[in-house]
Write an enzyme that holds these catalytic residues in place. Structure first.
Site, PDB file in Angstrom:
ATOM      1  N   HIS A 101       0.828  -1.197   0.000  1.00  0.00           N
ATOM      2  CA  HIS A 101       0.000   0.000   0.000  1.00  0.00           C
ATOM      3  C   HIS A 101       0.862   1.247   0.000  1.00  0.00           C
ATOM      4  O   HIS A 101       1.893   1.295   0.678  1.00  0.00           O
ATOM      5  CB  HIS A 101      -0.885   0.049   1.255  1.00  0.00           C
ATOM      6  CG  HIS A 101      -2.020  -0.919   1.235  1.00  0.00           C
ATOM      7  ND1 HIS A 101      -3.283  -0.573   0.840  1.00  0.00           N
ATOM      8  CD2 HIS A 101      -2.077  -2.230   1.571  1.00  0.00           C
ATOM      9  CE1 HIS A 101      -4.079  -1.623   0.934  1.00  0.00           C
ATOM     10  NE2 HIS A 101      -3.379  -2.647   1.387  1.00  0.00           N
ATOM     11  N   HIS A 107     -12.973   6.933  14.318  1.00  0.00           N
ATOM     12  CA  HIS A 107     -11.917   6.139  14.924  1.00  0.00           C
ATOM     13  C   HIS A 107     -10.916   7.119  15.528  1.00  0.00           C
ATOM     14  O   HIS A 107     -10.202   7.803  14.803  1.00  0.00           O
ATOM     15  CB  HIS A 107     -11.271   5.217  13.891  1.00  0.00           C
ATOM     16  CG  HIS A 107     -12.253   4.291  13.237  1.00  0.00           C
ATOM     17  ND1 HIS A 107     -12.384   4.156  11.872  1.00  0.00           N
ATOM     18  CD2 HIS A 107     -13.192   3.480  13.783  1.00  0.00           C
ATOM     19  CE1 HIS A 107     -13.337   3.285  11.599  1.00  0.00           C
ATOM     20  NE2 HIS A 107     -13.840   2.861  12.742  1.00  0.00           N
ATOM     21  N   HIS A 134      -4.952  -0.870  11.632  1.00  0.00           N
ATOM     22  CA  HIS A 134      -3.960   0.069  12.135  1.00  0.00           C
ATOM     23  C   HIS A 134      -4.489   0.855  13.322  1.00  0.00           C
ATOM     24  O   HIS A 134      -5.695   0.912  13.567  1.00  0.00           O
ATOM     25  CB  HIS A 134      -3.517   1.033  11.033  1.00  0.00           C
ATOM     26  CG  HIS A 134      -4.613   1.918  10.509  1.00  0.00           C
ATOM     27  ND1 HIS A 134      -5.635   1.464   9.707  1.00  0.00           N
ATOM     28  CD2 HIS A 134      -4.847   3.249  10.676  1.00  0.00           C
ATOM     29  CE1 HIS A 134      -6.446   2.450   9.398  1.00  0.00           C
ATOM     30  NE2 HIS A 134      -5.998   3.555   9.978  1.00  0.00           N
ATOM     31  N   HIS A 144      -8.574  -0.070  14.263  1.00  0.00           N
ATOM     32  CA  HIS A 144      -9.696  -0.265  13.360  1.00  0.00           C
ATOM     33  C   HIS A 144      -9.188  -0.829  12.039  1.00  0.00           C
ATOM     34  O   HIS A 144      -7.989  -0.919  11.805  1.00  0.00           O
ATOM     35  CB  HIS A 144     -10.456   1.045  13.136  1.00  0.00           C
ATOM     36  CG  HIS A 144      -9.602   2.180  12.655  1.00  0.00           C
ATOM     37  ND1 HIS A 144      -8.756   2.883  13.482  1.00  0.00           N
ATOM     38  CD2 HIS A 144      -9.449   2.742  11.426  1.00  0.00           C
ATOM     39  CE1 HIS A 144      -8.123   3.820  12.797  1.00  0.00           C
ATOM     40  NE2 HIS A 144      -8.529   3.751  11.537  1.00  0.00           N
ATOM     41  N   GLU A 147      -9.839   9.977  12.793  1.00  0.00           N
ATOM     42  CA  GLU A 147     -10.437   9.780  11.475  1.00  0.00           C
ATOM     43  C   GLU A 147     -11.960   9.729  11.569  1.00  0.00           C
ATOM     44  O   GLU A 147     -12.517   8.811  12.174  1.00  0.00           O
ATOM     45  CB  GLU A 147      -9.936   8.480  10.842  1.00  0.00           C
ATOM     46  CG  GLU A 147      -8.426   8.384  10.703  1.00  0.00           C
ATOM     47  CD  GLU A 147      -7.985   7.026  10.161  1.00  0.00           C
ATOM     48  OE1 GLU A 147      -8.869   6.196   9.853  1.00  0.00           O
ATOM     49  OE2 GLU A 147      -6.773   6.784  10.062  1.00  0.00           O
TER      50      GLU A 147
END
Length: 394
Positions: A244, A317, A287, A323, A293
């Site tokens: 990613h 979160h 993570h 999460h 967020e």
């Protein structure tokens, strides 16, 4: 068009009558709009809201201002440092009234129903899958054509700007050419019953009366303006080999802090794109984060949680709270064949991300909460095999 700039250069307005011609401001009911971050106890758990309920027109008429509800925030406008996240649910247009924010800038994300926004600079039609930014001090009025819902990111003391592109170079993500500003439009209209100017100042609402429309700007120049952007114009960058890239590649706009590399707030989207990474778990990874967020969904189904996270709802979160994808997404992504595939087709999810710890309001903790959210991870199970010996590496 907008240049890549902080958009703080002065502007000149040529008015029929100066905006100083009004009666004194008086306090008015602020409803669920607040910046009191001490009214509720801290809540570190993962939170998910079902779609925020829109008032039914035949039962109660609510316009954009009275339909603003604060979910969470941090900092405060007196020191010009911080942010607030609001939702709006409304069903009727503002009539002979306008609003302006002395505390900061509004980034508005309509989710259901279009907004016809009249500003001192001209008109903006903002539809779902578009955003607009109304900067500090700009007066505007919102017309709607039915039951309407959306999200607002408010920042104090800074303005939104395009993120630094670094090695990406000159082109990519949100390109400056795709931001639109209104052309001048005016009305020379007297209002016999009085026109109401609503001001948000230090988190409180005040109202003043005047005899004419404030949208009497015949011409203007400068680049401190409202603007809008169509999210479908975002040029997506993604991994084309393995693993990613950092989610910062999905940043549309940022409001920088005084600390390099750290934002007061970022506006991030997760648009339709190709997924081609090999030897990779393609959904967002699990993570914990040094940022808070808040996510919303404009349309479609979010790939990491296809059930439960619905258009018009949201998730929060908080900083360092773990999460990631739900159990269904994990199993599906772990067993599917890794071939090129379209991700998030017909979907637009977004995130308000901030370096601040976010405090919730009482309204947020009592409204539309999905108290079963944590259960989406309960069926995750270990697949660890100490004897596994991979034969190939990326």
């Amino acid at each position: 068009m907008l240049r890549k700039a902080k958009l703080v250069h002065p502007h000149w307005m040529y008015r029929i009558l100066p905006s100083v011609c009004h009666k004194p401001f008086q306090p008015v009911d602020q409803g669920y709009l607040t910046h009191n971050w001490d009214e509720a106890e801290p809540e570190p758990n993962q939170l998910r809201w079902k779609p925020f309920e829109i008032p039914i027109t035949t039962q109660r008429k609510v316009d954009f201002v009275t339909g603003l509800h604060t979910l969470c925030g941090a900092g405060e406008p007196r020191s010009r440092n911080g942010l607030a996240i609001h939702v709006f649910t409304c069903n009727t247009s503002m009539s002979n009234s306008c609003f302006y924010n002395s505390d900061g800038d509004f980034l508005i994300v309509p989710q259901q129903g279009e907004l016809l926004i009249t500003t001192e600079f001209g008109k903006l039609l903002v539809e779902p899958n578009e955003i607009c930014v109304i900067q500090q001090g700009m007066r505007f009025s919102v017309e709607v054509s039915g039951e309407t819902r959306g999200y607002v990111l408010e920042v104090y003391g800074v303005h939104f700007e395009l993120p630094d592109l670094g090695p990406i170079g000159a082109n990519g993500l949100a390109n400056p050419r795709d931001f639109l500003v209104p052309v001048a439009w005016y009305e020379d209209r007297q209002v016999a019953g009085g026109y109401t100017i609503i001001n948000k100042y230090l988190g409180k609402l005040f109202a003043a009366q005047q005899n004419c429309s404030p949208f009497n700007v015949v011409a203007w120049h400068g680049n401190y303006t409202p603007y809008k952007y169509n999210l479908s114009n975002f040029m997506v960058i993604n991994s084309v080999a393995f693993d990613h890239a950092d989610p910062s590649i999905f940043t549309v706009l940022t409001a920088k802090s005084t600390r390099p590399g750290v934002a007061v707030a970022d506006f991030v989207i997760f648009p339709p794109r190709w997924g081609v990474a090999t030897n990779t778990f393609r959904p967002p990874y699990y993570h914990r984060n040094c940022m808070s967020e808040f996510m919303g969904l404009i349309k479609g189904t979010y790939e990491a949680k296809e059930q439960g996270f619905l258009p018009g709802g949201g998730t929060l979160h908080s900083m360092m709270t773990p999460h990631g994808p739900d159990a269904v997404c994990f199993e599906k992504a772990s067993t599917s064949k890794l071939q090129p595939e379209r991700v998030a087709e017909g979907t637009m999810a977004f995130m308000f991300e901030t370096s601040f710890n976010l405090a919730l309001t009482n309204w947020a903790l009592k409204t539309s909460l999905d108290k079963s959210y944590y259960k989406c991870w309960e069926s995750l199970k270990s697949h660890f095999n100490a004897k596994h010996n991979p034969t190939s590496r990326p």
